[in-house]
Write a protein that holds these residues in place. Structure first.
Motif, mmCIF file in Angstrom:
data_model
loop_
_atom_site.group_PDB
_atom_site.id
_atom_site.type_symbol
_atom_site.label_atom_id
_atom_site.label_comp_id
_atom_site.label_asym_id
_atom_site.label_seq_id
_atom_site.Cartn_x
_atom_site.Cartn_y
_atom_site.Cartn_z
ATOM 1 N N LEU A 61 -48.908 -16.080 -69.328
ATOM 2 C CA LEU A 61 -49.724 -16.588 -68.218
ATOM 3 C C LEU A 61 -48.893 -16.939 -66.988
ATOM 4 O O LEU A 61 -49.428 -17.058 -65.888
ATOM 5 C CB LEU A 61 -50.520 -17.820 -68.664
ATOM 6 C CG LEU A 61 -51.567 -17.597 -69.764
ATOM 7 C CD1 LEU A 61 -52.254 -18.917 -70.104
ATOM 8 C CD2 LEU A 61 -52.588 -16.548 -69.340
ATOM 9 N N GLY A 62 -47.588 -17.138 -67.189
ATOM 10 C CA GLY A 62 -46.736 -17.458 -66.046
ATOM 11 C C GLY A 62 -46.803 -18.902 -65.602
ATOM 12 O O GLY A 62 -46.355 -19.250 -64.504
ATOM 13 N N GLN A 63 -47.375 -19.765 -66.432
ATOM 14 C CA GLN A 63 -47.448 -21.195 -66.164
ATOM 15 C C GLN A 63 -47.173 -21.943 -67.466
ATOM 16 O O GLN A 63 -47.444 -21.428 -68.563
ATOM 17 C CB GLN A 63 -48.833 -21.587 -65.638
ATOM 18 C CG GLN A 63 -49.139 -21.156 -64.219
ATOM 19 C CD GLN A 63 -48.475 -22.049 -63.173
ATOM 20 O OE1 GLN A 63 -47.857 -23.060 -63.492
ATOM 21 N NE2 GLN A 63 -48.592 -21.657 -61.905
ATOM 22 N N PRO A 64 -46.636 -23.172 -67.371
ATOM 23 C CA PRO A 64 -46.445 -23.955 -68.593
ATOM 24 C C PRO A 64 -47.772 -24.205 -69.308
ATOM 25 O O PRO A 64 -48.798 -24.416 -68.664
ATOM 26 C CB PRO A 64 -45.849 -25.279 -68.074
ATOM 27 C CG PRO A 64 -45.241 -24.938 -66.763
ATOM 28 C CD PRO A 64 -46.111 -23.867 -66.174
ATOM 29 N N VAL A 65 -47.754 -24.139 -70.638
ATOM 30 C CA VAL A 65 -48.909 -24.495 -71.455
ATOM 31 C C VAL A 65 -48.475 -25.699 -72.283
ATOM 32 O O VAL A 65 -47.661 -25.578 -73.198
ATOM 33 C CB VAL A 65 -49.358 -23.334 -72.362
ATOM 34 C CG1 VAL A 65 -50.545 -23.756 -73.232
ATOM 35 C CG2 VAL A 65 -49.731 -22.117 -71.514
ATOM 36 N N ILE A 66 -48.994 -26.851 -71.929
ATOM 37 C CA ILE A 66 -48.504 -28.121 -72.458
ATOM 38 C C ILE A 66 -49.419 -28.638 -73.562
ATOM 39 O O ILE A 66 -50.614 -28.850 -73.350
ATOM 40 C CB ILE A 66 -48.414 -29.172 -71.334
ATOM 41 C CG1 ILE A 66 -47.490 -28.655 -70.227
ATOM 42 C CG2 ILE A 66 -47.922 -30.505 -71.884
ATOM 43 C CD1 ILE A 66 -47.530 -29.480 -68.964
ATOM 44 N N VAL A 67 -48.864 -28.830 -74.770
ATOM 45 C CA VAL A 67 -49.632 -29.368 -75.888
ATOM 46 C C VAL A 67 -49.807 -30.868 -75.700
ATOM 47 O O VAL A 67 -48.839 -31.598 -75.472
ATOM 48 C CB VAL A 67 -48.936 -29.081 -77.227
ATOM 49 C CG1 VAL A 67 -49.637 -29.818 -78.374
ATOM 50 C CG2 VAL A 67 -48.914 -27.584 -77.504
ATOM 51 N N GLU A 68 -51.047 -31.323 -75.780
ATOM 52 C CA GLU A 68 -51.369 -32.752 -75.692
ATOM 53 C C GLU A 68 -52.083 -33.166 -76.971
ATOM 54 O O GLU A 68 -53.186 -32.715 -77.229
ATOM 55 C CB GLU A 68 -52.262 -33.039 -74.487
ATOM 56 C CG GLU A 68 -51.607 -32.808 -73.144
ATOM 57 C CD GLU A 68 -52.495 -33.263 -71.994
ATOM 58 O OE1 GLU A 68 -53.145 -34.316 -72.139
ATOM 59 O OE2 GLU A 68 -52.565 -32.544 -70.985
ATOM 60 N N ASN A 69 -51.448 -34.004 -77.764
ATOM 61 C CA ASN A 69 -52.067 -34.495 -78.991
ATOM 62 C C ASN A 69 -52.987 -35.669 -78.671
ATOM 63 O O ASN A 69 -52.555 -36.666 -78.080
ATOM 64 C CB ASN A 69 -51.002 -34.937 -79.987
ATOM 65 C CG ASN A 69 -50.131 -33.791 -80.444
ATOM 66 O OD1 ASN A 69 -49.082 -33.520 -79.856
ATOM 67 N ND2 ASN A 69 -50.565 -33.095 -81.483
ATOM 68 N N LYS A 70 -54.249 -35.530 -79.052
ATOM 69 C CA LYS A 70 -55.228 -36.599 -78.853
ATOM 70 C C LYS A 70 -55.992 -36.796 -80.161
ATOM 71 O O LYS A 70 -57.155 -36.414 -80.288
ATOM 72 C CB LYS A 70 -56.177 -36.250 -77.708
ATOM 73 C CG LYS A 70 -55.485 -36.172 -76.349
ATOM 74 C CD LYS A 70 -56.483 -35.940 -75.224
ATOM 75 C CE LYS A 70 -55.767 -35.910 -73.867
ATOM 76 N NZ LYS A 70 -56.710 -35.714 -72.747
ATOM 77 N N PRO A 71 -55.312 -37.393 -81.170
ATOM 78 C CA PRO A 71 -55.940 -37.554 -82.476
ATOM 79 C C PRO A 71 -56.908 -38.732 -82.511
ATOM 80 O O PRO A 71 -56.934 -39.557 -81.596
ATOM 81 C CB PRO A 71 -54.744 -37.791 -83.396
ATOM 82 C CG PRO A 71 -53.759 -38.503 -82.514
ATOM 83 C CD PRO A 71 -53.920 -37.892 -81.150
ATOM 84 N N GLY A 72 -57.651 -38.795 -83.594
ATOM 85 C CA GLY A 72 -58.512 -39.948 -83.822
ATOM 86 C C GLY A 72 -59.962 -39.580 -84.020
ATOM 87 O O GLY A 72 -60.434 -38.556 -83.533
ATOM 88 N N ALA A 73 -60.664 -40.424 -84.786
ATOM 89 C CA ALA A 73 -62.101 -40.278 -85.031
ATOM 90 C C ALA A 73 -62.440 -38.902 -85.587
ATOM 91 O O ALA A 73 -63.401 -38.261 -85.146
ATOM 92 C CB ALA A 73 -62.890 -40.565 -83.759
ATOM 93 N N GLY A 74 -61.629 -38.440 -86.549
ATOM 94 C CA GLY A 74 -61.910 -37.151 -87.168
ATOM 95 C C GLY A 74 -61.864 -35.992 -86.205
ATOM 96 O O GLY A 74 -62.657 -35.057 -86.294
ATOM 97 N N ALA A 75 -60.958 -36.052 -85.247
ATOM 98 C CA ALA A 75 -60.754 -35.019 -84.216
ATOM 99 C C ALA A 75 -61.740 -35.141 -83.058
ATOM 100 O O ALA A 75 -61.685 -34.362 -82.101
ATOM 101 C CB ALA A 75 -60.818 -33.606 -84.793
#
Length: 327
Positions: A61-75
């Motif tokens: 894609l030519g851009q950063p793809v940043i993983v953001e973990n947002k866990p909780g409440a069964g996803a």
């Protein structure tokens, strides 16, 4: 009177404008870093897969793809955040089959798993496995079933409780096969597998990879896998459908990418094309093998149908087994 020739010309120009606009939108996307939300904690199987895909995807894609973990409440926390995000392709969801299980498990979700999302592509799949303690008085699934019926309520099985395929799949199998086996809930898959290794329970339902290493060293006996067809991950291990003669039985773990509803189709199609290319790379084959997953590409429409089918499937299992009482 309407000039038909003029109307046709105007219509053709409008269609051309839409098509060229869609192509331009796809070519320009993305214009800034993309957020890939994972609704689970760091370090788990979904997170590891998301991080691999994100690195590959940003190269295309030519851009950063940043993983953001947002866990909780069964996803639900991370999933809800994506449902509310602007539908411009800059925020995506990398999730699991929990996306299809949760609607039947949690009736008060603040989003609709179908209407609030645009499926992009499935990425991976993996079977569950049923394994027995090493000294169990049976070696195959049919032998276990016969033993269970001859000794009602003597056998126990462990699994992580709640909205997981490990529990729901085993509950469905026990019900369909009419087996008098008692369920022992555990807080996590490692704990349930270790309980079977230690002989605290007779059986364990887990992701195949979680039990496989113990089976290979003789500390567990692998009896069957949950997919409808044999898996390359589990050579020589029969399916539940085959071993128990339960036609149509299937429990499949999957991972995939979704976008907020109303994300422009050209953007969805662009990401889908890139995912397909990533999965076709020889390097991906090696990574998936190490992770004990199989590559599983789908078109957006195929993924939409899979999600809808699984929502119905697991909703029915939850209702028939009372599984939501175990959460």
């Amino acid at each position: 009177m309407l000039n038909l020739k003029k109307a046709a010309l105007v219509g053709a120009m409008a269609v051309g404008s839409v098509l060229s606009g869609g192509n331009a939108m796809s070519a320009d996307y993305p214009t800034r870093p993309v957020s890939l939300v994972v609704p689970f904690a760091p370090g788990g199987g979904v997170d590891l897969m998301a991080r691999y895909i994100s690195k590959k995807l940003e190269g295309k894609l030519g851009q950063p793809v940043i993983v953001e973990n947002k866990p909780g409440a069964g996803a639900a926390i991370g999933t809800g955040a994506v449902a509310r995000a602007k539908p411009d392709g800059q925020t995506l969801l990398f999730t699991s089959v929990a996306h299809a299980i949760n609607p039947g498990f949690y009736p008060n979700l603040q989003f609709d798993s179908v209407k609030d999302f645009a499926p992009v592509a499935a990425v991976a799949t993996a079977p569950n496995g049923i394994a027995a303690r090493a000294d169990a008085p049976f070696n195959t699934l049919p032998e276990m079933m016969a033993y269970a019926k001859a000794n009602p309520d003597k056998l126990t099985y462990g699994a992580i409780s709640g909205s997981t395929t490990m529990y729901l799949g085993m509950a469905m199998f026990v019900k369909e096969a009419n087996l008098p086996i008692r369920f022992i809930p555990y807080a996590g898959t490692p704990a349930s597998v270790q309980a079977a290794v230690a002989g605290e329970v007779d059986l364990v339902s887990s992701g195949y990879a979680s039990s496989d290493s113990f089976a290979k060293t003789g500390r567990l006996k692998m009896l069957a896998i949950s997919t409808a067809k044999p898996s390359a991950m589990a050579p020589g291990i029969p399916t539940i459908t085959e071993a128990a003669q339960l036609s149509g039985f299937e429990v499949m773990n999957w991972m995939g990418i979704l976008a907020p509803a109303n994300t422009p189709a050209p953007i969805v199609e662009r990401i889908n094309r890139e995912i397909k290319a990533i999965l076709e790379e020889p390097e991906s084959e090696k990574f998936f093998e190490v992770q004990k997953n199989e590559r599983f590409y789908s078109t957006p429409e195929e993924f939409r149908k899979l999600i809808a089918t699984d929502i119905q499937r697991y909703g029915k299992i939850i209702q028939e087994t009372g599984a939501n009482k175990q959460k």
